[in-house]
Design an enzyme around this catalytic site. Structure first.
Site, PDB file in Angstrom:
ATOM      1  N   LYS A 171       0.866  -1.174   0.000  1.00  0.00           N
ATOM      2  CA  LYS A 171       0.000   0.000   0.000  1.00  0.00           C
ATOM      3  C   LYS A 171       0.904   1.225   0.000  1.00  0.00           C
ATOM      4  O   LYS A 171       1.607   1.504   0.977  1.00  0.00           O
ATOM      5  CB  LYS A 171      -0.923  -0.027   1.224  1.00  0.00           C
ATOM      6  N   GLU A 174      -0.470   7.942  -1.209  1.00  0.00           N
ATOM      7  CA  GLU A 174      -1.163   8.499  -2.378  1.00  0.00           C
ATOM      8  C   GLU A 174      -0.373   9.607  -3.063  1.00  0.00           C
ATOM      9  O   GLU A 174      -0.618   9.900  -4.243  1.00  0.00           O
ATOM     10  CB  GLU A 174      -2.542   9.008  -1.974  1.00  0.00           C
ATOM     11  N   GLY A 224       5.877   4.805   9.482  1.00  0.00           N
ATOM     12  CA  GLY A 224       5.109   6.038   9.564  1.00  0.00           C
ATOM     13  C   GLY A 224       5.185   6.614  10.962  1.00  0.00           C
ATOM     14  O   GLY A 224       6.114   6.335  11.725  1.00  0.00           O
ATOM     15  N   GLY A 229       1.172   4.176  14.104  1.00  0.00           N
ATOM     16  CA  GLY A 229       1.713   2.870  14.464  1.00  0.00           C
ATOM     17  C   GLY A 229       0.975   2.238  15.628  1.00  0.00           C
ATOM     18  O   GLY A 229       0.761   1.012  15.658  1.00  0.00           O
ATOM     19  N   GLU A 246       8.170   0.672  12.104  1.00  0.00           N
ATOM     20  CA  GLU A 246       9.287   1.628  12.127  1.00  0.00           C
ATOM     21  C   GLU A 246       8.651   3.001  12.195  1.00  0.00           C
ATOM     22  O   GLU A 246       8.054   3.461  11.224  1.00  0.00           O
ATOM     23  CB  GLU A 246      10.172   1.438  10.892  1.00  0.00           C
ATOM     24  N   CYS A 280      12.621  10.137   9.652  1.00  0.00           N
ATOM     25  CA  CYS A 280      12.286   9.819  11.037  1.00  0.00           C
ATOM     26  C   CYS A 280      13.522   9.682  11.910  1.00  0.00           C
ATOM     27  O   CYS A 280      13.452   9.903  13.124  1.00  0.00           O
ATOM     28  CB  CYS A 280      11.459   8.536  11.083  1.00  0.00           C
ATOM     29  N   GLU A 381       7.963  15.192  17.104  1.00  0.00           N
ATOM     30  CA  GLU A 381       8.615  15.026  15.809  1.00  0.00           C
ATOM     31  C   GLU A 381       8.052  16.064  14.833  1.00  0.00           C
ATOM     32  O   GLU A 381       6.890  16.002  14.450  1.00  0.00           O
ATOM     33  CB  GLU A 381       8.389  13.614  15.273  1.00  0.00           C
TER      34      GLU A 381
END
Length: 496
Positions: A171, A174, A224, A229, A246, A280, A381
């Site tokens: 997946k 987009e 992500g 998550g 992750e 990240c 973050e």
């Protein structure tokens, strides 16, 4: 989309927008849950038919080799895709969208040849027997890929799963589907059976979540945010799926008082500015000893002034745009938050102005000083080109600050005394610690996080473990009923 070996369109479309110009450079199908179901069904059929999972590992590796050769032959094209889709500056795109993926593809192909698919056990037991352990594919594996490094992370989700004989549903985000769709065509042409690899598009909240909950999916690998998550872990738990997560980070970058300042300054900039800070494992908290603070910040801001922010197709460009207007506005909101909390803007702090910046999603490289570790800009973050500088007075204080976070993905230590740096590294709660470097994600080393930065590891020598199940097989060697353990339950036969 690519489902069951066929190209599948949809009635809805995504417009793919260049982050540098805001121009629509392509459209892509917008998938829905029905497409997700079709992809899982195709992957399930392929797995049950067994053509790929029963292909010997050396032959599976040969298919991966052909993919590597095809991507190598199209390096310029994949470099351009990275520039257009993600806003990577051209020379960075060549590394991130071609060089690293190829190295990691080769690692997985090599592992396919050398992995211990079966290992013998000892001859043991009160009842004479021998054992063996087989590593077998899990089934349908779903990979969910973010927009920041779409091809290399697609490789992390796809290649070890296929190497192990699984079927895959990928997946894609987009905003960045092109590279993965090109890889689908390459895998098909390299000899992968139809249905073994499928690519679907769609919104994460609908299509991604549907795939995570799907009862026929046995493994989910997600990269992500930590917030998403957590939801992936909750949804996967309903059917006890294996998960690899992750997630986010807030990497502490500790400069010790004996560091090589020239290397540490450039390395600290590289740590927080790669891909405009949209990584990240970026080094977004710079911890400086009080004795070096002012000199280091002066050197760092002077070096930042030499960098070119602009057109990613210009070979001289160092820093490109951020991904979207939403991302830009989010980053600017954090910058405003830092100002309101009392931090000082030492460099940047807004959007670049002038010719070339009329269109596109731009944020200046921004450095805050006077940051406390309890400030929002030091704890959350930001996912942009923002650095928080924190002063410390002792190494113990630096380690305490570094570990005072919910994250634990990456960390760094700068020192000319390697044993000293290793001692500090051993005290840091992070899955990757770089000494006198950053972003050195080697295919030979496991990558993943401590704490809320994730679960499991990608890359490294054990990369196929999470895409296989262990099966223990025990073989009786006695050859006689009376030498087995049946008497523990069955009494002596009446006619014995």
């Amino acid at each position: 989309m690519h489902i069951g070996g066929e190209w599948v369109d949809s009635d809805d479309r995504y417009e793919l927008i260049s982050p540098a110009t805001e121009e629509v450079f392509a459209t892509a199908a917008k998938g829905g849950t029905g497409h997700a179901d079709a992809a899982v069904a195709a992957a399930s059929r392929a797995f049950e038919e067994g053509t790929w999972r029963n292909t010997p590992p050396l032959e599976r590796a040969a298919v991966l080799d052909r993919v590597i050769a095809a991507v190598t032959a199209r390096m310029d094209e994949f470099t351009e895709i990275g520039v257009r889709e993600c806003g990577f500056p051209q020379r960075l795109s060549q590394a991130i969208c071609v060089g690293f993926p190829l190295a990691h593809m080769q690692h997985y192909a090599d592992l396919t040849r050398t992995y211990a698919w079966e290992r013998p056990g000892p001859v043991t037991g009160m009842v004479l027997s021998t054992q063996l352990v087989r590593r077998e594919p899990i089934g349908v594996c779903v990979g969910i890929v973010p927009w920041n490094f779409p091809l290399i992370i697609a490789v992390w989700k796809t290649f070890p799963a296929l190497a192990a004989g699984n079927s895959v549903v990928l997946k894609v985000d987009e905003k960045t589907p092109v590279a993965a769709l090109e890889m689908a065509a390459i895998l098909r042409d390299a000899g992968l059976p139809a249905g073994a690899f499928n690519v679907v598009t769609g919104d994460g909240e609908t299509v991604g979540a549907h795939l995570v909950r799907h009862p026929d999916v046995r493994k989910v690998s997600f990269t992500g945010s930590t917030a998403v998550g957590r939801q992936v872990m909750r949804d996967a738990s309903d059917t006890i799926k294996k998960v690899t997560l992750e997630l986010g980070g807030k990497g502490p970058n500790i400069v010790l008082d004996d560091a090589d300042l020239d290397a540490a300054v450039d390395g600290s900039i590289y740590a927080f500015l790669l891909h405009a800070g949209q990584a990240c494992e970026s080094g977004t908290r710079l911890l400086l000893p009080s004795s070096l603070h002012d000199e280091f910040v002066e050197r760092l801001t002077a070096r930042l002034k030499t960098l070119k922010v602009g057109d990613p197709f210009d070979p001289a460009t160092d820093i490109g745009p951020v991904m979207s207007a939403v991302q830009r506005d989010r980053i600017l909101g954090y910058i405003e938050s830092g100002k309101q909390e009392g931090a000082t803007v030492a460099h940047g702090g807004g959007t670049p102005q002038g010719p070339g910046y009329e269109k596109g999603f731009w944020v200046e490289p921004t450095v805050f000083t006077g940051v406390r570790n309890d400030m929002c800009i030091a704890r959350e973050e930001i996912f942009g080109p923002v650095l928080s500088v924190i002063s410390y007075d002792s190494v113990d204080e630096a380690v305490k600050i570094a570990n005072d976070t919910e994250y634990g993905l990456s960390a760094g230590v700068w020192s000319q005394d390697v044993p000293r740096a290793l001692e500090v590294a051993g005290r840091l709660q992070a899955g990757s610690v770089w000494i006198n470097d950053w972003h050195n994600i080697s295919q030979h080393m496991p990558f993943g996080g401590f704490k809320q930065s994730g679960v499991g590891r990608e890359l490294g020598a054990d990369a196929l473990d999470d895409f296989t199940e262990q099966k223990a097989i025990t073989i009786d060697l006695t050859g006689r009923v009376d030498r087995r353990a049946y008497g523990l339950v069955l009494g002596t036969p009446p006619n014995a």
